[in-house]
Design a protein around this motif. Structure first.
Motif, PDB file in Angstrom:
ATOM      1  N   HIS A  51       0.854  -1.200   0.000  1.00 37.00           N
ATOM      2  CA  HIS A  51       0.000   0.000   0.000  1.00 37.00           C
ATOM      3  C   HIS A  51       0.887   1.246   0.000  1.00 37.00           C
ATOM      4  O   HIS A  51       0.836   2.055   0.921  1.00 37.00           O
ATOM      5  CB  HIS A  51      -0.940  -0.020   1.213  1.00 37.00           C
ATOM      6  CG  HIS A  51      -2.176  -0.831   0.987  1.00 37.00           C
ATOM      7  ND1 HIS A  51      -3.142  -1.013   1.937  1.00 37.00           N
ATOM      8  CD2 HIS A  51      -2.603  -1.505  -0.117  1.00 37.00           C
ATOM      9  CE1 HIS A  51      -4.128  -1.771   1.445  1.00 37.00           C
ATOM     10  NE2 HIS A  51      -3.804  -2.081   0.206  1.00 37.00           N
ATOM     11  N   ARG A 104      -3.719  -7.661  20.909  1.00 38.62           N
ATOM     12  CA  ARG A 104      -4.756  -8.228  21.768  1.00 38.62           C
ATOM     13  C   ARG A 104      -4.485  -9.730  21.727  1.00 38.62           C
ATOM     14  O   ARG A 104      -4.284 -10.293  20.653  1.00 38.62           O
ATOM     15  CB  ARG A 104      -6.127  -7.897  21.187  1.00 38.62           C
ATOM     16  CG  ARG A 104      -7.226  -8.080  22.181  1.00 38.62           C
ATOM     17  CD  ARG A 104      -8.558  -7.790  21.572  1.00 38.62           C
ATOM     18  NE  ARG A 104      -8.888  -6.383  21.534  1.00 38.62           N
ATOM     19  CZ  ARG A 104      -9.843  -5.882  20.744  1.00 38.62           C
ATOM     20  NH1 ARG A 104     -10.512  -6.663  19.926  1.00 38.62           N
ATOM     21  NH2 ARG A 104     -10.127  -4.606  20.762  1.00 38.62           N
ATOM     22  N   GLY A 148      -9.830 -13.065  12.399  1.00 39.57           N
ATOM     23  CA  GLY A 148     -10.258 -11.665  12.464  1.00 39.57           C
ATOM     24  C   GLY A 148     -10.825 -11.220  11.137  1.00 39.57           C
ATOM     25  O   GLY A 148     -10.434 -11.728  10.074  1.00 39.57           O
ATOM     26  N   GLY A 150     -10.966  -7.813  10.191  1.00 38.63           N
ATOM     27  CA  GLY A 150     -10.641  -6.394  10.055  1.00 38.63           C
ATOM     28  C   GLY A 150      -9.653  -6.193   8.918  1.00 38.63           C
ATOM     29  O   GLY A 150      -9.233  -7.153   8.256  1.00 38.63           O
ATOM     30  N   ASN A 151      -9.261  -4.953   8.689  1.00 35.30           N
ATOM     31  CA  ASN A 151      -8.342  -4.662   7.577  1.00 35.30           C
ATOM     32  C   ASN A 151      -6.961  -5.258   7.784  1.00 35.30           C
ATOM     33  O   ASN A 151      -6.257  -5.541   6.813  1.00 35.30           O
ATOM     34  CB  ASN A 151      -8.232  -3.151   7.378  1.00 35.30           C
ATOM     35  CG  ASN A 151      -9.432  -2.602   6.643  1.00 35.30           C
ATOM     36  OD1 ASN A 151     -10.072  -3.314   5.867  1.00 35.30           O
ATOM     37  ND2 ASN A 151      -9.759  -1.340   6.883  1.00 35.30           N
ATOM     38  N   VAL A 152      -6.558  -5.442   9.043  1.00 33.63           N
ATOM     39  CA  VAL A 152      -5.237  -6.030   9.273  1.00 33.63           C
ATOM     40  C   VAL A 152      -5.235  -7.484   8.797  1.00 33.63           C
ATOM     41  O   VAL A 152      -4.280  -7.944   8.164  1.00 33.63           O
ATOM     42  CB  VAL A 152      -4.808  -5.899  10.762  1.00 33.63           C
ATOM     43  CG1 VAL A 152      -3.537  -6.684  11.031  1.00 33.63           C
ATOM     44  CG2 VAL A 152      -4.610  -4.433  11.127  1.00 33.63           C
ATOM     45  N   GLU A 198     -21.246  -7.937   9.946  1.00 32.68           N
ATOM     46  CA  GLU A 198     -20.506  -7.417  11.106  1.00 32.68           C
ATOM     47  C   GLU A 198     -19.019  -7.252  10.819  1.00 32.68           C
ATOM     48  O   GLU A 198     -18.289  -6.679  11.628  1.00 32.68           O
ATOM     49  CB  GLU A 198     -20.676  -8.373  12.304  1.00 32.68           C
ATOM     50  CG  GLU A 198     -22.095  -8.442  12.868  1.00 32.68           C
ATOM     51  CD  GLU A 198     -23.063  -9.232  11.979  1.00 32.68           C
ATOM     52  OE1 GLU A 198     -22.617 -10.136  11.250  1.00 32.68           O
ATOM     53  OE2 GLU A 198     -24.270  -8.937  12.004  1.00 32.68           O
ATOM     54  N   ALA A 311      -5.309 -11.722  14.010  1.00 34.60           N
ATOM     55  CA  ALA A 311      -5.432 -10.284  13.707  1.00 34.60           C
ATOM     56  C   ALA A 311      -6.698  -9.795  14.389  1.00 34.60           C
ATOM     57  O   ALA A 311      -7.679  -9.437  13.739  1.00 34.60           O
ATOM     58  CB  ALA A 311      -5.477 -10.070  12.200  1.00 34.60           C
ATOM     59  N   ILE A 312      -6.669  -9.839  15.721  1.00 41.43           N
ATOM     60  CA  ILE A 312      -7.898  -9.582  16.497  1.00 41.43           C
ATOM     61  C   ILE A 312      -7.837  -8.230  17.203  1.00 41.43           C
ATOM     62  O   ILE A 312      -8.569  -7.991  18.153  1.00 41.43           O
ATOM     63  CB  ILE A 312      -8.170 -10.736  17.494  1.00 41.43           C
ATOM     64  CG1 ILE A 312      -6.994 -10.942  18.450  1.00 41.43           C
ATOM     65  CG2 ILE A 312      -8.473 -12.023  16.731  1.00 41.43           C
ATOM     66  CD1 ILE A 312      -7.286 -11.961  19.555  1.00 41.43           C
ATOM     67  N   GLY A 313      -6.979  -7.353  16.713  1.00 38.42           N
ATOM     68  CA  GLY A 313      -6.928  -5.998  17.262  1.00 38.42           C
ATOM     69  C   GLY A 313      -5.674  -5.778  18.090  1.00 38.42           C
ATOM     70  O   GLY A 313      -4.945  -6.720  18.426  1.00 38.42           O
ATOM     71  N   TRP A 347      -4.261   6.452  18.797  1.00 37.06           N
ATOM     72  CA  TRP A 347      -4.804   5.219  19.377  1.00 37.06           C
ATOM     73  C   TRP A 347      -4.679   5.151  20.897  1.00 37.06           C
ATOM     74  O   TRP A 347      -5.479   4.488  21.539  1.00 37.06           O
ATOM     75  CB  TRP A 347      -4.139   4.000  18.714  1.00 37.06           C
ATOM     76  CG  TRP A 347      -4.682   3.733  17.336  1.00 37.06           C
ATOM     77  CD1 TRP A 347      -5.594   4.491  16.650  1.00 37.06           C
ATOM     78  CD2 TRP A 347      -4.380   2.616  16.482  1.00 37.06           C
ATOM     79  NE1 TRP A 347      -5.862   3.909  15.420  1.00 37.06           N
ATOM     80  CE2 TRP A 347      -5.141   2.773  15.296  1.00 37.06           C
ATOM     81  CE3 TRP A 347      -3.546   1.505  16.608  1.00 37.06           C
ATOM     82  CZ2 TRP A 347      -5.075   1.844  14.237  1.00 37.06           C
ATOM     83  CZ3 TRP A 347      -3.491   0.590  15.557  1.00 37.06           C
ATOM     84  CH2 TRP A 347      -4.246   0.764  14.390  1.00 37.06           C
ATOM     85  N   PRO A 352      -7.571   1.398  19.182  1.00 37.53           N
ATOM     86  CA  PRO A 352      -7.020   1.091  17.860  1.00 37.53           C
ATOM     87  C   PRO A 352      -8.066   0.968  16.770  1.00 37.53           C
ATOM     88  O   PRO A 352      -8.422  -0.136  16.354  1.00 37.53           O
ATOM     89  CB  PRO A 352      -6.309  -0.245  18.095  1.00 37.53           C
ATOM     90  CG  PRO A 352      -7.066  -0.867  19.226  1.00 37.53           C
ATOM     91  CD  PRO A 352      -7.606   0.235  20.073  1.00 37.53           C
TER      92      PRO A 352
END
Ligand code: NAP
Length: 436
Positions: A51, A104, A148, A150-152, A198, A311-313, A347, A352
């Motif tokens: 990116h 996390r 996870g 999310g974007n991570v 979600e 990748a849970i935050g 953050w 985060p």
């Protein structure tokens, strides 16, 4: 307004705060203090290596760094070279922009097995962060599971299945690029404990999975809800609609069309990592949603894999001497104000979440607090005192012009299409600056 300000942390939140101060407090003397020799925090160590457009915000931060009144103190660690208490005595204002660098933690049986990693460590490793170079995850496996939605999780999955020629255009350090190019990974599973509605993926990032030349994103159409519940409103509803549309497109693709596959799995809660010393698989319990929460159904499903990345935050580390909100993982603050003279942005203030530019308003807010708390400006010496202290302690400060030398060397070392070949070792950076 004459005032001395120390900003701890040179990531986006730190630089946005510096920028807001420069724009609103003409005579502010601003010092950005950074633990690493290199600036820009998440831009360098978090944003995915493919990116590069996102990373261009560093050009704007560099302009800020070169403004009169601002000085960069790289390689200065608060807690090792100078304490927070000392900074508060020396400066009128201290702004914490220290982020949420820790994972996390995944707390299921077997999560200490070899081959299970947190996303902060795994992303730090492939981004050449000096703290994580030693991680050297074993990628000599056929399948990987990323936990996870999310974007991570998307970043990690995408980098793992990208083509070798695609990776050649990134700033992956050679060790990570080599390990990924040599890896036989053909299947990556991106697993969410709740459903597609979600999921926290942003849509541009989800759609990017369609552009991969060697990997087909796939999803079971049975996991895609037919409608979005009424109580999902506004922005969440718009995002869910776009993501469902994209996932629908994934479900129509031929899984065999490309040599690798990114499987999107939903309603699956991780319950156990399987294997001996090393991970050999992961057990999920199927879930159903009740009031938006994932509830186990008792039905189990195993996915064989040799690598698991959670990748849970992220979470912020507590700061000695300051209160800490364990639930939110932040330093308690009132819109960025901790107390007079001490503020938080990014953050460590909000937790985060959000994209890079989400930290920009935090800087503006803190400048307003400073103006209200110091109507007549400040009186503390700031920089001269810090320089005295660091000099006494023989700290080798990496100034911004030193960073530019490191950066020039990174560009010089880059091969063909690589934007840069990063220094990933602090001693090597210091040796380069000493001309060794
Ligand atoms: P995130 O967006 O908060 O996603 C975390 C995911 O982990 C959620 O799906 C969450 O599920 C799941 N999760 C949490 N605890 C879990 C558990 N015990 N078991 C199973 N799943 C669990 O966090 P992130 O991906 O780390 O991203 C952090 C922030 O950076 C986000 O705001 C993200 O958008 C941003 N970011 C942006 C970009 C970009 O713009 N390209 C790239 C990277 C990161 P629940 O929803 O069920 O809790």
């Amino acid at each position: 307004m004459e005032i001395s300000v120390a900003i701890i942390g040179s990531g986006p939140a730190g630089f946005y705060a510096a920028d807001a101060l420069i724009k609103n407090a003409d005579d502010a003397q601003i010092d950005i203090i950074e633990r690493l020799p290199t600036p820009y925090g998440l831009i360098r160590g978090g944003v995915a290596p493919d990116h590069q457009t996102t990373k261009k915000v560093a050009i704007k931060f560099e302009k800020t760094a070169l403004k009169d009144g601002l000085q960069y103190f790289g390689n200065v660690e608060v807690g090792r070279d100078v304490t927070l208490e000392e900074l508060r005595e020396i400066y009128d204002v201290v702004i914490l922009a220290i982020g949420a660098p820790a994972d996390r933690v995944l707390t299921i049986p077997g999560s200490d097995k070899i081959g299970v990693h947190g996303s902060a460590a795994f992303v730090g490793w492939y981004n050449g962060h000096p703290d994580f170079v030693e991680l050297a995850p074993d990628l000599n496996v056929d399948a990987a599971v990323v936990i996870g939605n999310g974007n991570v999780a998307l970043d990690i999955a995408r980098v793992l299945v990208r083509s070798s020629s695609g990776r050649a255009k990134t700033d992956l350090p050679n060790y990570a690029r080599g390990a990924m190019d040599a890896s036989p990974i053909k299947d990556v599973y991106i697993m969410g404990r709740r459903g597609p509605i979600e999921a926290k993926f942003t849509n541009v990032e989800l759609r990017e999975m369609l552009d991969l030349t060697e990997c087909a994103p796939i999803v079971d159409a049975a996991d895609l809800p037919e409608f979005i519940p009424e109580n999902v409103e506004n922005r969440d509803r718009r995002l869910a609609k776009k993501n469902l549309y994209t996932l629908c497109a994934f479900s129509e693709l031929d899984p065999g069309a490309k040599p690798k596959r990114a499987h999107f799995g939903f309603y699956a809660m991780p319950v156990e990592i399987l294997g001996g010393e090393r991970v050999e698989g992961i057990r999920f319990e199927r879930t159903k949603l009740e009031d938006g929460h994932a509830i186990g159904t008792g039905e189990m499903m195993d996915i064989p894999c040799g690598l698991v990345v959670a990748a849970i935050g992220y979470r912020a580390d507590p700061v000695p001497g300051l209160p800490y909100d364990e639930v939110k993982g932040i330093i308690p603050n009132d819109k960025g104000r901790i107390e007079k003279g001490l503020y938080a942005v990014g953050w460590i203030k909000r937790g985060p979440s959000g994209v890079i530019s989400s930290s920009r308003p935090d800087g503006v807010e803190v400048v307003e607090h400073i103006a209200a708390d110091f109507p007549n400006g400040g009186k503390k010496a700031g920089r001269t005192k810090l320089l005295e202290l660091l000099n006494e302690r023989a700290v080798r400060i990496v100034h911004f012009e030193d960073w530019k030398k490191l950066e020039a060397a990174e560009h010089h070392r880059a091969e063909q299409a690589q934007p840069r070949q990063k220094f990933t070792d602090i001693d090597a950076m210091m040796d380069h600056l000493e001309g060794k």
